[in-house]
Design a protein around this motif. Structure first.
Motif, PDB file in Angstrom:
ATOM      1  N   LEU A   1     -13.713  40.944  38.864  1.00  0.00           N
ATOM      2  CA  LEU A   1     -14.265  41.464  37.612  1.00  0.00           C
ATOM      3  C   LEU A   1     -15.786  41.544  37.633  1.00  0.00           C
ATOM      4  O   LEU A   1     -16.361  42.577  37.270  1.00  0.00           O
ATOM      5  CB  LEU A   1     -13.803  40.609  36.433  1.00  0.00           C
ATOM      6  CG  LEU A   1     -14.292  41.079  35.060  1.00  0.00           C
ATOM      7  CD1 LEU A   1     -13.785  42.486  34.752  1.00  0.00           C
ATOM      8  CD2 LEU A   1     -13.847  40.109  33.968  1.00  0.00           C
TER       9      LEU A   1
ATOM     10  N   ARG B   1     -13.256  35.591  31.578  1.00  0.00           N
ATOM     11  CA  ARG B   1     -12.215  35.120  32.497  1.00  0.00           C
ATOM     12  C   ARG B   1     -11.732  33.731  32.101  1.00  0.00           C
ATOM     13  O   ARG B   1     -10.656  33.310  32.501  1.00  0.00           O
ATOM     14  CB  ARG B   1     -12.745  35.059  33.940  1.00  0.00           C
ATOM     15  CG  ARG B   1     -12.930  36.385  34.630  1.00  0.00           C
ATOM     16  CD  ARG B   1     -13.118  36.172  36.121  1.00  0.00           C
ATOM     17  NE  ARG B   1     -14.121  35.153  36.412  1.00  0.00           N
ATOM     18  CZ  ARG B   1     -15.390  35.407  36.709  1.00  0.00           C
ATOM     19  NH1 ARG B   1     -15.823  36.657  36.758  1.00  0.00           N
ATOM     20  NH2 ARG B   1     -16.234  34.432  36.954  1.00  0.00           N
TER      21      ARG B   1
ATOM     22  N   TRP C   1      -9.175  45.224  33.085  1.00  0.00           N
ATOM     23  CA  TRP C   1      -8.956  43.832  33.519  1.00  0.00           C
ATOM     24  C   TRP C   1      -7.882  43.176  32.661  1.00  0.00           C
ATOM     25  O   TRP C   1      -6.978  42.501  33.178  1.00  0.00           O
ATOM     26  CB  TRP C   1     -10.264  43.048  33.422  1.00  0.00           C
ATOM     27  CG  TRP C   1     -10.065  41.569  33.383  1.00  0.00           C
ATOM     28  CD1 TRP C   1      -9.829  40.736  34.434  1.00  0.00           C
ATOM     29  CD2 TRP C   1     -10.047  40.740  32.207  1.00  0.00           C
ATOM     30  NE1 TRP C   1      -9.668  39.443  33.993  1.00  0.00           N
ATOM     31  CE2 TRP C   1      -9.798  39.423  32.631  1.00  0.00           C
ATOM     32  CE3 TRP C   1     -10.224  40.996  30.848  1.00  0.00           C
ATOM     33  CZ2 TRP C   1      -9.726  38.358  31.737  1.00  0.00           C
ATOM     34  CZ3 TRP C   1     -10.152  39.945  29.955  1.00  0.00           C
ATOM     35  CH2 TRP C   1      -9.902  38.646  30.404  1.00  0.00           C
TER      36      TRP C   1
ATOM     37  N   ASP D   1      -9.172  38.795  38.382  1.00  0.00           N
ATOM     38  CA  ASP D   1     -10.266  37.944  37.905  1.00  0.00           C
ATOM     39  C   ASP D   1     -11.410  37.863  38.916  1.00  0.00           C
ATOM     40  O   ASP D   1     -12.578  37.972  38.558  1.00  0.00           O
ATOM     41  CB  ASP D   1      -9.750  36.527  37.619  1.00  0.00           C
ATOM     42  CG  ASP D   1      -9.029  36.434  36.285  1.00  0.00           C
ATOM     43  OD1 ASP D   1      -8.722  37.491  35.689  1.00  0.00           O
ATOM     44  OD2 ASP D   1      -8.772  35.306  35.841  1.00  0.00           O
TER      45      ASP D   1
ATOM     46  N   ARG E   1     -10.783  34.423  27.118  1.00  0.00           N
ATOM     47  CA  ARG E   1      -9.839  35.397  27.677  1.00  0.00           C
ATOM     48  C   ARG E   1      -9.019  36.096  26.582  1.00  0.00           C
ATOM     49  O   ARG E   1      -9.075  37.319  26.439  1.00  0.00           O
ATOM     50  CB  ARG E   1      -8.905  34.701  28.665  1.00  0.00           C
ATOM     51  CG  ARG E   1      -7.816  35.589  29.243  1.00  0.00           C
ATOM     52  CD  ARG E   1      -6.956  34.812  30.222  1.00  0.00           C
ATOM     53  NE  ARG E   1      -7.703  34.489  31.421  1.00  0.00           N
ATOM     54  CZ  ARG E   1      -7.673  35.226  32.541  1.00  0.00           C
ATOM     55  NH1 ARG E   1      -6.947  36.317  32.602  1.00  0.00           N
ATOM     56  NH2 ARG E   1      -8.391  34.865  33.583  1.00  0.00           N
TER      57      ARG E   1
END
Length: 216
Positions: free
Chosen positions: A186, A104, A176, A183, A108
């Motif tokens: 997740l 995240r 995702w 986020d 990313r």
């Protein structure tokens, strides 16, 4: 010690530093242009070296070797061995919480590029094997620990289970990356998916420990 040996020893830190720099630049490029978007010419330009130097450092297969080296270092760093005193459920929870936090945040774009390659590359390769095998080995260790506790269902095929867990986990990460999982959701989604599978193949105390994670 001969003069040649002395020279090679003196050069070793320089060569190692150059190799590490190449790997670092490669990892940056993976996040920017994807694995398949990397060219040896552009990589050499960014590293301020000749293309021939890349081949000298990583062998005749060139691009695949340097990308594989970058991925291997990355997975080795991120998959630092978990504390052996942890239970199987605690290991799974710790790894997923850490992984979700990484992808995240600072990893990313890099993660999106790696997962895209994993699911879209048509041929088996050293690169895809590294992406797959590191995660399989960790799931396999958890399954073996459950078996050592006497809490693994007898019908389970350990190798197939670990392989399927990687595919399922990576599929969630792709969802995702496509924006289908927020986020903030997740970590919970990954924990739920993985723990449910472990609940199905374990029994006794281990099964209850995985259930407890989902009840938090």
């Amino acid at each position: 010690m001969t003069a040649d040996k002395t020279k090679r020893r003196a050069l070793r830190p320089v060569l190692e530093a150059r190799r590490n720099h190449i790997i670092s630049v490669t990892r940056d490029m993976i996040g920017e242009v994807g694995i398949e978007g990397i060219t040896m010419r552009e990589l050499a330009e960014r590293c301020d070296i000749a293309v021939a130097t890349l081949y000298n450092n990583f062998g005749s297969s060139g691009k695949e070797s340097v990308i594989a080296a970058a991925l291997q270092l990355d997975f080795r760093d991120r998959f630092e061995k978990l504390d052996e005193s942890l239970s199987p459920a605690e290991k799974v929870e710790a790894r997923i919480v850490q992984t979700a936090s990484d992808i995240r945040g600072p990893l990313r774009d890099y993660t999106k590029a790696v997962q895209y390659f994993y699911f879209h590359h048509q041929q088996a390769s050293e690169i895809r094997a590294i992406i797959h095998d590191y995660s399989v080995s960790e799931f396999s260790e958890v399954v073996s620990q459950i078996e050592d506790r006497g809490h693994l269902e007898p019908w389970i095929d350990k190798k197939t289970f670990a392989d399927d867990m990687v595919t399922q986990t990576y599929s969630l990460i792709v969802k995702w990356s496509q924006g289908y999982i927020a986020d903030r959701r997740l970590t919970k989604r990954m924990l739920q998916a993985v723990c449910v599978q472990f609940i199905g193949v374990s029994k006794g105390k281990t099964r209850r420990e995985f259930i407890d994670i989902l009840n938090k």
